[in-house]
Write a protein that holds these residues in place. Structure first.
Motif, PDB file in Angstrom:
ATOM      1  N   GLU A   5       0.963  -1.184   0.076  1.00 20.60           N
ATOM      2  CA  GLU A   5      -0.007  -0.168  -0.084  1.00 20.60           C
ATOM      3  C   GLU A   5       0.950   1.349  -0.053  1.00 20.60           C
ATOM      4  OE1 GLU A   5      -4.168   1.270   2.281  1.00 20.60           O
ATOM      5  OE2 GLU A   5      -2.939  -0.471   2.771  1.00 20.60           O
ATOM      6  N   ILE A   6       0.518   2.216  -0.884  1.00 19.46           N
ATOM      7  CA  ILE A   6       1.301   3.435  -0.859  1.00 19.46           C
ATOM      8  C   ILE A   6       0.594   4.743  -0.362  1.00 19.46           C
ATOM      9  CG2 ILE A   6       3.006   2.582  -2.605  1.00 19.46           C
ATOM     10  CD1 ILE A   6       1.770   4.412  -4.667  1.00 19.46           C
ATOM     11  N   PHE A   7       0.964   5.611  -0.018  1.00 23.90           N
ATOM     12  CA  PHE A   7       0.658   6.705   0.395  1.00 23.90           C
ATOM     13  C   PHE A   7       1.645   8.023   0.133  1.00 23.90           C
ATOM     14  CE2 PHE A   7       0.053   3.365   3.261  1.00 23.90           C
ATOM     15  CZ  PHE A   7      -1.330   3.507   3.650  1.00 23.90           C
ATOM     16  N   THR A   8       0.762   8.861  -0.520  1.00 22.68           N
ATOM     17  CA  THR A   8       1.495  10.149  -1.209  1.00 22.68           C
ATOM     18  C   THR A   8       0.953  11.429  -0.670  1.00 22.68           C
ATOM     19  OG1 THR A   8       1.664   8.877  -3.278  1.00 22.68           O
ATOM     20  CG2 THR A   8       2.146  11.307  -3.412  1.00 22.68           C
ATOM     21  N   ALA A   9       2.014  12.364  -0.713  1.00 16.73           N
ATOM     22  CA  ALA A   9       1.365  13.708  -0.375  1.00 16.73           C
ATOM     23  C   ALA A   9       2.612  14.621  -1.080  1.00 16.73           C
ATOM     24  CB  ALA A   9       1.691  14.002   1.283  1.00 16.73           C
ATOM     25  N   SER A  10       1.959  15.792  -1.125  1.00 16.63           N
ATOM     26  CA  SER A  10       2.839  16.809  -1.947  1.00 16.63           C
ATOM     27  C   SER A  10       2.590  18.249  -1.247  1.00 16.63           C
ATOM     28  CB  SER A  10       2.458  17.024  -3.342  1.00 16.63           C
ATOM     29  OG  SER A  10       1.061  17.777  -3.567  1.00 16.63           O
ATOM     30  N   SER A  11       3.781  19.029  -1.408  1.00 13.94           N
ATOM     31  CA  SER A  11       3.798  20.335  -0.846  1.00 13.94           C
ATOM     32  C   SER A  11       4.301  21.176  -1.996  1.00 13.94           C
ATOM     33  CB  SER A  11       4.618  20.421   0.542  1.00 13.94           C
ATOM     34  OG  SER A  11       4.142  19.684   1.549  1.00 13.94           O
ATOM     35  N   PRO A  12       3.971  22.499  -1.802  1.00 13.85           N
ATOM     36  CA  PRO A  12       4.343  23.446  -2.917  1.00 13.85           C
ATOM     37  C   PRO A  12       5.722  23.815  -2.388  1.00 13.85           C
ATOM     38  CG  PRO A  12       2.963  24.737  -1.323  1.00 13.85           C
ATOM     39  CD  PRO A  12       2.962  23.218  -0.995  1.00 13.85           C
ATOM     40  N   GLY A  13       6.647  24.348  -3.635  1.00 15.29           N
ATOM     41  CA  GLY A  13       7.870  25.037  -3.172  1.00 15.29           C
ATOM     42  C   GLY A  13       7.278  26.789  -2.899  1.00 15.29           C
ATOM     43  N   LYS A  14       8.040  27.452  -2.538  1.00 15.49           N
ATOM     44  CA  LYS A  14       7.793  29.041  -2.224  1.00 15.49           C
ATOM     45  C   LYS A  14       8.961  29.825  -2.646  1.00 15.49           C
ATOM     46  CE  LYS A  14      11.121  30.091   0.304  1.00 15.49           C
ATOM     47  NZ  LYS A  14      12.116  29.346   0.123  1.00 15.49           N
ATOM     48  N   PHE A  15       8.498  31.083  -2.837  1.00 12.61           N
ATOM     49  CA  PHE A  15       9.696  32.134  -2.893  1.00 12.61           C
ATOM     50  C   PHE A  15       9.367  33.128  -1.776  1.00 12.61           C
ATOM     51  CE2 PHE A  15       6.899  34.014  -6.240  1.00 12.61           C
ATOM     52  CZ  PHE A  15       6.500  35.244  -5.748  1.00 12.61           C
ATOM     53  N   CYS A  40       5.978  13.275  -2.041  1.00 15.50           N
ATOM     54  CA  CYS A  40       6.834  11.902  -1.469  1.00 15.50           C
ATOM     55  C   CYS A  40       5.680  10.756  -1.363  1.00 15.50           C
ATOM     56  CB  CYS A  40       7.043  12.604  -0.020  1.00 15.50           C
ATOM     57  SG  CYS A  40       8.635  13.213   0.300  1.00 15.50           S
ATOM     58  N   THR A  41       5.988   9.608  -1.790  1.00 17.10           N
ATOM     59  CA  THR A  41       5.459   8.411  -1.554  1.00 17.10           C
ATOM     60  C   THR A  41       6.267   7.559  -0.532  1.00 17.10           C
ATOM     61  OG1 THR A  41       4.784   8.868  -3.891  1.00 17.10           O
ATOM     62  CG2 THR A  41       4.361   6.516  -2.814  1.00 17.10           C
ATOM     63  N   VAL A  42       5.289   7.131   0.511  1.00 17.24           N
ATOM     64  CA  VAL A  42       5.870   6.239   1.135  1.00 17.24           C
ATOM     65  C   VAL A  42       5.017   4.764   1.332  1.00 17.24           C
ATOM     66  CG1 VAL A  42       6.666   7.953   2.806  1.00 17.24           C
ATOM     67  CG2 VAL A  42       4.417   6.988   3.277  1.00 17.24           C
ATOM     68  N   GLN A  43       5.960   3.805   1.582  1.00 18.75           N
ATOM     69  CA  GLN A  43       5.309   2.159   1.961  1.00 18.75           C
ATOM     70  C   GLN A  43       6.170   1.689   2.659  1.00 18.75           C
ATOM     71  OE1 GLN A  43       6.427   0.890  -2.460  1.00 18.75           O
ATOM     72  NE2 GLN A  43       5.595  -0.583  -1.648  1.00 18.75           N
ATOM     73  N   LYS A  44       5.546   0.650   3.404  1.00 18.19           N
ATOM     74  CA  LYS A  44       6.449  -0.117   4.247  1.00 18.19           C
ATOM     75  C   LYS A  44       7.534  -1.033   3.425  1.00 18.19           C
ATOM     76  CE  LYS A  44       5.168   0.144   8.100  1.00 18.19           C
ATOM     77  NZ  LYS A  44       6.136   0.561   8.869  1.00 18.19           N
ATOM     78  N   SER A  45       8.737  -1.331   4.152  1.00 24.74           N
ATOM     79  CA  SER A  45       9.651  -1.664   3.685  1.00 24.74           C
ATOM     80  C   SER A  45      10.540  -2.398   4.684  1.00 24.74           C
ATOM     81  CB  SER A  45      10.622  -0.714   2.979  1.00 24.74           C
ATOM     82  OG  SER A  45      11.942  -1.231   2.832  1.00 24.74           O
ATOM     83  N   PRO A  46      11.333  -3.667   4.584  1.00 22.39           N
ATOM     84  CA  PRO A  46      12.231  -4.083   5.508  1.00 22.39           C
ATOM     85  C   PRO A  46      13.126  -3.346   5.942  1.00 22.39           C
ATOM     86  CG  PRO A  46      12.029  -5.659   3.569  1.00 22.39           C
ATOM     87  CD  PRO A  46      11.306  -4.310   3.136  1.00 22.39           C
ATOM     88  N   VAL A  47      13.749  -2.679   5.135  1.00 26.42           N
ATOM     89  CA  VAL A  47      14.903  -1.320   5.739  1.00 26.42           C
ATOM     90  C   VAL A  47      14.420  -0.086   4.905  1.00 26.42           C
ATOM     91  CG1 VAL A  47      16.812  -2.704   6.116  1.00 26.42           C
ATOM     92  CG2 VAL A  47      16.286  -1.755   3.709  1.00 26.42           C
ATOM     93  N   ASP A  48      14.888   1.191   5.624  1.00 27.73           N
ATOM     94  CA  ASP A  48      14.422   2.461   5.047  1.00 27.73           C
ATOM     95  C   ASP A  48      15.389   2.521   3.821  1.00 27.73           C
ATOM     96  OD1 ASP A  48      13.206   3.111   7.499  1.00 27.73           O
ATOM     97  OD2 ASP A  48      14.826   3.925   8.490  1.00 27.73           O
ATOM     98  N   MET A  49      14.590   3.003   2.962  1.00 24.97           N
ATOM     99  CA  MET A  49      15.151   3.383   1.697  1.00 24.97           C
ATOM    100  C   MET A  49      14.687   4.805   1.233  1.00 24.97           C
ATOM    101  SD  MET A  49      16.079   0.129   0.588  1.00 24.97           S
ATOM    102  CE  MET A  49      16.046  -0.013  -1.180  1.00 24.97           C
ATOM    103  N   LEU A  50      15.773   5.134   0.060  1.00 27.01           N
ATOM    104  CA  LEU A  50      15.068   6.532  -0.368  1.00 27.01           C
ATOM    105  C   LEU A  50      15.473   6.223  -1.768  1.00 27.01           C
ATOM    106  CD1 LEU A  50      14.352   9.282  -0.382  1.00 27.01           C
ATOM    107  CD2 LEU A  50      16.874  10.163   0.009  1.00 27.01           C
ATOM    108  N   ASN A  51      14.456   6.460  -2.549  1.00 26.69           N
ATOM    109  CA  ASN A  51      14.531   6.261  -4.289  1.00 26.69           C
ATOM    110  C   ASN A  51      15.291   5.068  -4.618  1.00 26.69           C
ATOM    111  OD1 ASN A  51      13.017   8.767  -4.309  1.00 26.69           O
ATOM    112  ND2 ASN A  51      14.855   9.925  -4.307  1.00 26.69           N
ATOM    113  N   GLY A  52      14.914   3.903  -3.743  1.00 30.70           N
ATOM    114  CA  GLY A  52      15.406   2.607  -4.299  1.00 30.70           C
ATOM    115  C   GLY A  52      16.807   2.379  -3.543  1.00 30.70           C
ATOM    116  N   LEU A  53      17.345   3.111  -2.801  1.00 31.16           N
ATOM    117  CA  LEU A  53      18.619   2.861  -2.261  1.00 31.16           C
ATOM    118  C   LEU A  53      18.675   3.198  -0.721  1.00 31.16           C
ATOM    119  CD1 LEU A  53      20.998   5.279  -4.606  1.00 31.16           C
ATOM    120  CD2 LEU A  53      20.894   2.681  -4.460  1.00 31.16           C
TER     121      LEU A  53
END
Ligand code: PMV
Length: 313
Positions: A5-15, A40-53
């Protein structure tokens, strides 16, 4: 919850329209959210990962802080950004804000923007050694955020004190305005520039006066914006750029883009911490400003303001 199951949220940039650097010392500032988002999309994983690494929180302190605050481990995070990093457009605050919302959604916790803004602020504070809640607030609440502007008349959204400074964040009405961002292509880290101003201010009365002056003209700018007086707002932006240059946070590339934009703008200034990163121009002739920025070595893009803050998708 299944592993997939995946969970996504987004936030705007700013100036930051007015008040960067002096806002770190509790002076007034205004920031506007822009139509470029960090997802950002998050899902459960055996270890903490960021963009596949495997995730290295030494390299990504904001992520480490947000995971810890949300008691989250065993998470795979996928990021997708429309914002260049270290460009003065709030990419790290938008990352913290969207990650916090995605994790809360995954855990079934309440999505309270004040909590998310507070987490994103503290992530910045730890990573930079010193920070204001400007970026975190704007990326979380969206639209326009005024800090310590008592006459801005907008609803207060949250308030915080830290390190001897206090900030009250309010919504601010954003009239229809056209802005062009010019990215220098130079990545500049916020922490060292904030530290440079701190040292200058601590040892030099003149620098301290400049910080106060930026606060004062910011209040005039908020008033000009409320009255739709773009000429005056533009003048104040350009004055702010000069004051920031005196503080030592501009650079040749930024000055060149600001100067080139001024022929077709109400006003122009660096935005964010400076030292590279981006500048903004308030204009009725966005195409001409884009051409001028391109001609002088910058990457221009027209931005839309008045966009929503953190959103669970
Ligand atoms: O360059 P950015 O997007 O990190 O903006 C920094 C704004 C400062 O006022 C220089 C620092 C702060 O925390 O407010």
């Amino acid at each position: 919850m299944s592993q997939d199951e995946i969970f996504t949220a987004s936030s705007p940039g700013k100036f930051i329209l007015l008040g960067e650097h002096s806002v770190v010392y509790g002076k007034p500032a205004v920031a506007l959210a822009i139509n470029r988002r960090f997802r950002c999309t998050v899902q459960k994983s055996p270890v903490d990962m960021l963009n596949g690494l495997p995730l290295d929180t030494g390299i990504h302190p904001h992520i480490g802080y947000i995971l810890k605050k949300n008691n989250a481990s065993g998470v795979s995070i996928q990021t997708d950004s429309e914002l260049p990093s270290s460009s003065g457009l709030g990419s790290s605050a938008a990352l913290s804000s969207s990650l916090s919302a995605a994790l809360k959604n995954m855990k079934g916790s309440e999505i309270d923007r004040r909590v998310i803004a507070d987490e994103a602020f503290n992530a910045e504070y730890e990573a930079q050694g010193r920070a204001s809640p400007m970026d975190a607030s704007c990326c979380t609440f969206g639209k326009g955020i005024a800090i310590n502007c008592p006459d801005s008349k907008g609803k207060e959204v949250w308030a915080v004190s830290k390190g001897g400074n206090s900030w009250r964040m309010s919504e601010v009405a954003v009239p229809d305005m056209t802005f062009v961002v010019g990215y220098t292509g130079i990545k500049a880290r916020t922490g060292p520039l904030v530290e440079k101003v701190r040292k200058y201010k601590e040892h030099n009365r003149f620098a301290s006066d400049i910080v106060d002056e930026i606060g004062k003209i910011t209040l005039d700018g908020v008033d000009a914006m409320a009255h739709g007086n773009l000429e005056e707002l533009g003048d104040i932006m350009t004055q702010d750029h000069k004051l920031l240059s005196i503080l030592g946070v501009s650079c040749n590339e930024l000055n060149k883009l600001v100067k080139a934009s001024l022929d077709y703008s109400y006003g122009a200034k660096l935005t964010g911490s400076g030292g590279g990163g981006s500048m903004i121009a308030l204009t009725d002739e966005p195409k001409k400003v884009c051409e001028a920025i391109l001609l002088h070595g910058g990457l221009p893009f027209i931005v839309k303001t008045g966009v929503p803050g953190v959103t669970v998708e």
